[in-house]
Design an enzyme around this catalytic site. Structure first.
Site, short mmCIF file in Angstrom:
data_model
loop_
_atom_site.label_atom_id
_atom_site.label_comp_id
_atom_site.label_asym_id
_atom_site.label_seq_id
_atom_site.Cartn_x
_atom_site.Cartn_y
_atom_site.Cartn_z
N GLY C 42 42.00 52.48 42.91
CA GLY C 42 43.06 51.62 42.36
C GLY C 42 44.00 52.51 41.57
N ALA C 44 43.88 53.58 38.56
CA ALA C 44 43.21 54.63 37.80
C ALA C 44 42.68 55.70 38.75
CB ALA C 44 42.07 54.02 36.99
N GLY C 45 41.97 55.29 39.80
CA GLY C 45 41.34 56.24 40.69
C GLY C 45 42.35 57.05 41.51
N HIS C 266 43.26 34.06 31.38
CA HIS C 266 44.72 34.07 31.49
C HIS C 266 45.25 32.65 31.47
CE1 HIS C 266 48.74 34.83 32.91
NE2 HIS C 266 48.54 36.12 32.79
N ARG C 330 47.71 35.93 25.26
CA ARG C 330 46.99 35.14 26.26
C ARG C 330 45.86 34.30 25.69
NH1 ARG C 330 47.00 39.81 30.88
NH2 ARG C 330 49.18 39.45 31.37
N HIS C 401 40.48 36.46 34.02
CA HIS C 401 41.51 37.34 34.55
C HIS C 401 41.19 38.81 34.38
CE1 HIS C 401 45.39 38.84 35.56
NE2 HIS C 401 45.61 39.31 34.36
N LEU C 441 48.05 48.06 33.54
CA LEU C 441 48.63 49.01 34.48
C LEU C 441 48.92 50.30 33.74
CD1 LEU C 441 51.07 46.64 36.41
CD2 LEU C 441 48.74 47.27 37.00
C1 LIG Z 1 46.26 38.75 39.50
C2 LIG Z 1 46.33 39.85 38.50
C3 LIG Z 1 47.56 40.20 37.93
C4 LIG Z 1 47.65 41.24 37.01
N1 LIG Z 1 48.86 41.53 36.47
C5 LIG Z 1 48.96 42.56 35.60
C6 LIG Z 1 50.22 42.92 35.05
O1 LIG Z 1 51.24 42.31 35.35
N2 LIG Z 1 50.27 43.96 34.21
C7 LIG Z 1 49.16 44.68 33.87
O2 LIG Z 1 49.28 45.62 33.11
N3 LIG Z 1 47.95 44.36 34.38
C8 LIG Z 1 47.82 43.32 35.23
N4 LIG Z 1 46.58 42.99 35.74
C9 LIG Z 1 45.43 43.83 35.44
C10 LIG Z 1 45.45 45.10 36.26
O3 LIG Z 1 45.94 44.84 37.54
C11 LIG Z 1 44.07 45.72 36.43
O4 LIG Z 1 43.40 45.74 35.25
C12 LIG Z 1 44.18 47.14 36.92
O5 LIG Z 1 45.01 47.22 38.03
C13 LIG Z 1 42.83 47.73 37.25
O6 LIG Z 1 43.01 48.97 37.88
P1 LIG Z 1 41.78 49.88 38.20
O7 LIG Z 1 42.32 51.07 38.88
O8 LIG Z 1 41.01 50.08 36.98
O9 LIG Z 1 40.85 49.06 39.17
P2 LIG Z 1 41.10 48.37 40.59
O10 LIG Z 1 42.50 48.36 40.98
O11 LIG Z 1 40.37 47.09 40.56
O12 LIG Z 1 40.40 49.34 41.61
C14 LIG Z 1 39.05 49.39 41.76
C15 LIG Z 1 38.75 50.36 42.85
O13 LIG Z 1 37.37 50.66 42.86
C16 LIG Z 1 36.82 50.51 44.12
N5 LIG Z 1 35.43 50.16 43.90
C17 LIG Z 1 34.92 49.27 43.03
N6 LIG Z 1 33.60 49.27 43.10
C18 LIG Z 1 33.24 50.19 44.01
C19 LIG Z 1 32.01 50.65 44.52
N7 LIG Z 1 30.88 50.17 44.10
N8 LIG Z 1 32.04 51.60 45.47
C20 LIG Z 1 33.21 52.11 45.92
N9 LIG Z 1 34.39 51.72 45.46
C21 LIG Z 1 34.41 50.77 44.51
C22 LIG Z 1 37.68 49.50 44.81
O14 LIG Z 1 37.61 49.67 46.19
C23 LIG Z 1 39.03 49.87 44.25
O15 LIG Z 1 39.57 50.93 44.99
C24 LIG Z 1 46.49 41.95 36.65
C25 LIG Z 1 45.28 41.60 37.21
C26 LIG Z 1 45.18 40.54 38.10
C27 LIG Z 1 43.85 40.10 38.56
#
Ligand SMILES: Cc1cc2nc3c(=O)[nH]c(=O)nc-3n(C[C@H](O)[C@H](O)[C@H](O)COP(=O)(O)OP(=O)(O)OC[C@H]3O[C@@H](n4cnc5c(N)ncnc54)[C@H](O)[C@@H]3O)c2cc1C
Ligand code: HEM
Ligand code: FES
Lengths: 213, 254, 637
Positions: C42, C44-45, C266, C330, C401, C441
């Site tokens: 995602g 972060a990754g 949310h 929120r 959320h 984000l």
């Molecule tokens: C509908 C919605 C709207 C949002 N809107 C906003 C916004 O407007 N502004 C804001 O700042 N934030 C927002 N957020 C929050 C934000 O999107 C997330 O917190 C953030 O994107 C998380 O990013 P991440 O990289 O940590 O994880 P993610 O994007 O969830 O990525 C997780 C990754 O890990 C992988 N993964 C997980 N478990 C495993 C496993 N066991 N083995 C292999 N791979 C695995 C998945 O495949 C994926 O690639 C929103 C969230 C939602 C739900």
């Protein structure tokens, strides 16, 4: 691979070849039609147009050779595209429905193309590769169109050409990258108009000769 | 108004990439018209599981039309009959009681079937890898407002960048061509000043990759645009053509 | 035992600079000798994988998706914060820092949040350079909008698809490194365990989701970027496949889990329709910029909204919080919606919804302006509900959320297991008890682009760069345990489906550990979860085989972990004898029903250590020290 063959051999390059050759055929058709319209001026007008044309001599030969090359390119590239496109989907859908993109013209391009090819050969055999020493071109045409089967075949072929052009014309602009929100609607309309002009302009000549002249 | 309907499904079942698949019939009974299409499949799968059968394998994740995971051909149309709608956003209110629905996977040589309705879309990543990026290392960027971008260009770039990579354009294209996908990516970047330095290289290498991956060619059928859940326009294909022609004949790039 | 977060000494504003200076650098020629495993692609990754590869490290990136571009980050709508102050409203790094600390109800680390605010501007620069098509003004410069919990416009956005555009940016940066051979991308791989030996993360065990094969990978460091665990509630705005497995398995291997009870509800989601519902859809918080929230003044008023005259509407947020109005954070907005519905003023068929009305905004700005700002959100709403929000007010209700809780990490983002780093929503670091909109984000990208590239070097300097292999007893033992769990799941062969259990768990969590919590409820839920877990292992039915693509098996493994993890959430909620942010315990509230913090006793991070199956987890406390902000009662009035 050299940059030129690489560029022309790509998905877009091949279409570019189709578009440029296709455009030249459309130009040819337009000129051909303009010439043929002299037939409505009667026998002499038509014969004199033919004479003038042949008076061009080597120029005409060059044009003919050019057209032949383009035709080879268009046909061979078209065949290659058809084969590749068919191969890109090895298993067909059980249900295949258009979502509104395809037109009859676009669906039938390869088939109308083949018919046009057949027609062009037939047409050349009829009117070009004949001994014209003892007969004027008008007589040749007029006698051919005494046969209703000929007339039907010609008219049908012209409808097929129109179909091909109905998609081909706007499509070639898209292929050349000339899709602009301001001009595309006009191009589409011109394409349809042009197909009608070709169908009616060419298609009416045999009918005119059979029934009217 | 919410009501319930009964429908018959004819679904493509295929055990694995090499296995022979076929259309199998399943019933979806008492389906609320407020359900999404995928929720309807969930219900069918719950029943199959309880009945001791294997549920239908299909992909989905966000279920709000943005991740691009979902997608099947429904009655011959990619993502089903609604315009600008991904399968997860298609609701059962668009179907009638007694309907028969044929569900097939995306079909293209470049998208081999993995199981049932799941296909391998790695080819799309391969295309991006071939040049769908702007080469800028972390930390080397100038202030974001250094380069103004006309609002219109930014909007057009966004329209192209809205692609969710679902593959419907390829599934719907009679030639299984990836021109809308590549066109959208090339356009997104070509429209922004940040993307210009690599524009020629990008167009050449992405198109080259597209040919290598056994996608078909574009016949300008416009089916892609018609099924795209983000309604990405084929003007992006025209722009790709332009960029490619410029790059092929007008740049020093090979 | 008190936890050491390794926060650098010195004044807040200098900590990060000083720290970066003190961290030993890895010689560029040596970087290529290190293998780094990044789990999750995602925001972060993907940003971490790209940045580390650019530096020269060898990166392997894993995701359970078929493409990195599908990570849940893609769904983020509203925007991303930064302290650019392009709007000249007086924003600054300090203000962004302060708003985030305050929004988090003073339960986050000053040093982390300050660093986040510091790098926020670089993120916008980086993303713009990558070609993220942020919204712009006519003059071609970047546009901003305001978001909940802030009084300045500092949110950058790309229509309602900001997360998508940012992720495509990070994804393409990563794909560039894949093309250069510096990142090896392994898709359709689900990480099922971390291999830990000698107190150090050595690698991971993943299941190839196409073949079902278990594979092992070794690395000098492992980065978990696996997102949040909101799906423990079954219904949430998270994507269907989001789960806790990666972080929970790491917890079982020794990584502490911090503040698991801090979950965010949310306020603006599309209400639940029926029991078949598989997920909830968020309507971006940005809608609250122009939409006005109201309910009928009279409980049980069933008239159509258009028939309710102005004088009989209660714009309760504007009434109760005149200075922030509809833009309160929120947690406050959500709790108030619930309160209105509990009073019988809820609208819609279920009575579990409030109106979000654009009538006045459309009258003021014109339909075109509103359409430009929110067009795709309105369209999405209409697709789902078949109602047209230009004509009828939207109906909204809170939904789960985001999870502020996550694996505990120190200032370097390293967990309590050496070599195991945690980034993005998967860690607990920056949002305290409540996250402000548009800051997840920011955090995910800050962690990946601008924090880990430096801090990982500090760790790698302490380990040898000798090549690592996925061999040895630690690996074979972990694989064996993973396989045993899979076989157990397949062999139960009971009568209930995995989803059925998940749904039941979700309801328990929503009812007792959701928007507001009570001690008795939490105790009761704990028992219910234990019973449900037992039933799961006796009666779940997982069809199919292990060496095959098997979605039931994937889900079963995730739900099995949720069934254990949910109990940890409850334990944490019971321990925190106060209300703060997203954790609202009815036993601790002010007379006006606002959260009542206990700064004296609970100004800490609660980090839990796994102590074995059936044993109570061990509590560790990281005291939070506030030297730069005054702990105030949050007030948005
Ligand atoms: C509908 C919605 C709207 C949002 N809107 C906003 C916004 O407007 N502004 C804001 O700042 N934030 C927002 N957020 C929050 C934000 O999107 C997330 O917190 C953030 O994107 C998380 O990013 P991440 O990289 O940590 O994880 P993610 O994007 O969830 O990525 C997780 C990754 O890990 C992988 N993964 C997980 N478990 C495993 C496993 N066991 N083995 C292999 N791979 C695995 C998945 O495949 C994926 O690639 C929103 C969230 C939602 C739900
Ligand atoms: C009167 C003669 C012809 C004219 C005016 C003509 C014109 C065109 C034009 C303008 C196009 C569109 C090119 C593009 O999309 O960019 C086209 C496409 C095509 N033509 Fe022709 N053409 C003629 C004859 C033929 C013949 C003889 C054949 C083959 C036997 C043929 C086969 C095709 C095919 C298959 C395409 C579609 C290519 C594709 O888009 O995949 N055409 N033609
Ligand atoms: S499930 Fe994400 S687009 Fe359909």
């Amino acid at each position: 691979m050299n940059w030129l063959t690489q560029t022309l051999g790509s998905a877009i390059g091949k279409k570019l070849l189709m578009a440029i050759t296709g455009l030249s055929f459309i130009g040819f058709l337009a000129a051909h039609l303009a010439g043929n319209l002299t037939i409505y001026g009667g026998k002499d007008a038509f014969n004199s147009y033919a004479e003038h044309l042949h008076a061009l001599g080597p120029l005409l030969t060059v044009a003919e050779l050019g057209l032949l090359t383009f035709a080879l390119i268009h046909v061979l590239t078209g065949a290659l595209l058809f084969y590749q496109n068919w191969r890109a989907r090895p298993t067909r859908y059980a249900v295949d429905r258009s979502s509104g993109g395809r037109s009859i013209g676009s669906r039938t391009m390869p088939y109308t193309g083949v018919i046009i090819l057949a027609f062009v050969i037939f047409h050349l055999i009829n009117f070009s590769f004949v001994d014209k020493r003892h007969i004027t071109i008008f007589e040749l045409v007029a006698s051919a169109f005494q046969n209703p089967l000929y007339v039907v075949a010609y008219v049908a072929a012209m409808v097929v050409v129109a179909l091909h052009v109905s998609h081909g014309f706007w499509s070639l602009f898209q292929t050349l990258g000339a899709n602009h929100p301001k001009y595309m609607p006009a191009i589409t309309i011109i394409g349809l108009g042009l197909s009608l002009v070709f169908a009616i302009g060419f298609g009416f000549i045999p009918v005119y000769i059979l029934f009217i002249a | 108004m919410t009501k319930t309907i009964n429908i018959t499904l004819k679904i493509w079942r295929q055990k694995g990439p090499e296995a022979k698949g076929r259309l199998e019939t399943a019933n979806a009974a008492n389906i609320s018209t407020d359900m999404s299409f995928l929720e309807m499949l969930d219900v069918v799968n719950e029943k199959l599981t309880v009945d001791g059968k294997e549920p239908i394998a299909f992909e989905s994740d966000c279920r709000e039309g943005i991740c691009g995971s979902c997608g099947c051909v429904v009655n011959g149309e990619a993502h089903g009959p609604e315009k600008g709608t991904s399968l997860c956003q298609l609701h059962m209110r668009h179907f009638n009681d007694g309907d028969t629905i044929v569900i097939e996977p995306w079909r293209a040589r470049a998208f081999p079937i993995i199981k049932d309705l799941i296909v391998d879309r790695a080819a799309l990543d391969d295309l991006i890898r071939a040049g769908g990026y702007i080469s800028v290392n972390t930390g080397s960027a100038p202030d974001a407002n250094t380069l103004p971008v006309p609002q219109r260009d930014a909007e057009l770039a966004f329209d192209a960048a809205a692609c969710i990579g679902c593959g419907a354009c390829i599934a719907a294209c009679p030639n299984a061509s990836a021109m809308l996908f590549v066109g959208a990516k090339v356009s997104h970047m070509a429209l922004l000043p940040q993307g210009r330095p690599e524009a020629a290289k990008r167009a050449l290498s992405m198109v080259g990759k597209m040919d290598d991956l056994a996608f078909g060619n574009c016949s300008n059928h416009k089916e892609c645009e018609a099924v795209c859940p983000k309604e990405i326009s084929i003007t992006n294909i025209a722009r790709l053509n332009r960029e490619y022609i410029k790059a092929g004949f007008g740049s020093a790039e090979k | 035992m008190s936890l050491n977060a390794n926060i650098p000494l010195g004044p807040l504003t200098d900590k990060w600079d000083q720290h970066r200076f003190k961290l030993k650098l890895v010689n560029p020629a040596n970087k290529r000798k290190y293998d780094i495993l990044v789990v999750g692609t995602g925001l972060a990754g993907a940003s971490a994988a790209a940045s580390l590869a650019e530096l020269g490290y060898n990166v392997k990136a894993f995701t359970y998706h078929d493409s990195p571009r599908r990570a849940h980050s893609i769904a983020a709508q509203g925007g991303i914060n930064a302290a650019k102050n392009y709007t000249n409203e007086g924003d600054s790094i300090w203000r962004l820092f302060y708003d985030t600390i305050k929004g988090g109800d003073f339960r986050s680390r000053e040093a982390n949040v300050y660093r986040l605010a510091q790098v926020s501007n670089n993120i916008i620069d980086q993303c713009t350079a990558q070609g993220v098509p942020f919204a712009r003004e006519y003059g071609g410069l970047l546009a901003n909008r305001s978001f909940g919990g802030a009084q300045v416009s500092r949110t950058f956005y790309a229509r309602g698809q900001t997360g998508q555009q940012l992720l495509i940016g990070a994804y393409s940066a990563m794909m560039r490194q894949v093309a250069l051979g510096k990142v090896e991308l392994l898709t359709r791989r689900e990480m099922l365990d971390v291999v830990v030996s000698n107190g150090r993360a050595q690698g991971i065990v993943v299941r190839n989701m196409v073949t079902g094969e278990l594979e092992t990978y070794a690395g000098h460091a492992v980065l978990l970027c696996t997102g949040g665990y909101g799906n423990v509630f079954y219904l949430s705005t998270n994507a269907m496949n989001c789960n806790v497995t990666a972080t929970y398995r790491a917890y079982r291997r020794g990584a502490y889990f911090a503040n698991p009870c801090f979950t965010q509800i949310h306020p603006t989601c599309i209400p639940v329709h029926g029991t078949y519902q598989s997920k909830l859809t968020l309507m971006s918080e940005s809608l609250r910029n122009d939409g006005r929230v109201w309910v009928p003044k009279q409980a049980g008023d069933k008239r159509a909204p258009s028939e309710i005259p102005e004088s009989e509407r209660d714009y309760y947020l504007e009434r109760k919080y005149p200075s922030f109005g509809n833009l309160v954070p929120r947690d406050v907005a959500s709790r108030n919606a619930k309160e209105q519905c509990d009073m019988g003023k809820g609208v819609g068929e279920t009575g579990l919804a409030v109106y979000l009305d654009f009538r006045d905004a459309i009258q003021r700005d014109g339909r075109d302006t509103i359409e430009k700002k929110y067009g795709n959100l309105f369209q999405m709403y209409e697709k789902i509900t078949a109602d047209n929000p230009y004509e009828m007010p939207m109906m909204i209700y809170p939904a789960v959320h985001y999870t502020m809780g996550g694996l505990w990490v120190d200032y370097n983002l390293m967990s309590s297991v050496d070599g195991l780093f945690v980034l993005g929503e998967a860690n607990f670091s920056d949002h305290g008890a409540n996250r402000l909109g548009a800051s997840a984000l920011m955090q995910g990208l800050a962690d990946g682009y601008f924090v880990i590239p430096y801090t990982i070097g500090g760790y790698l300097n302490t380990v040898s760069w000798d090549p690592v292999t996925a061999e040895g007893p630690a690996f074979s033992q972990t694989v064996k345990e993973v396989d045993e769990k899979i076989q157990r799941l397949l062999s139960v062969n009971g009568t209930r489906t995995v989803d059925d259990f998940h749904r039941e768990l979700g309801l328990i969590m929503w009812d007792y550990c959701g928007m507001s919590r009570k001690d008795e409820g939490l105790e009761k839920a704990r028992g219910m979860i234990q019973d449900l877990r037992e039933e799961f292992w006796n009666d779940v039915r997982v069809p199919g085989a292990d060496r095959d693509l098997n979605q039931s098996l994937e889900k079963a493994g995730r739900v099995a972990d949720f069934l254990e993890f949910s109990e940890l959430m409850i334990i944490d909620a019971l321990q925190r004898r106060e209300s703060c942010g997203g954790h609202f315990n009815e036993g601790f509230q002010t007379e006006e029903n606002e959260a009542l913090r206990d700064d004296e006793n609970f100004s800490h991070v609660a980090a839990w250590e796994f102590a074995g199956d059936g044993a109570e987890p061990v509590f560790h406390k990281e005291p939070l020290v506030f030297e730069n902000v005054e702990l105030a009662t949050r007030s948005y009035k």
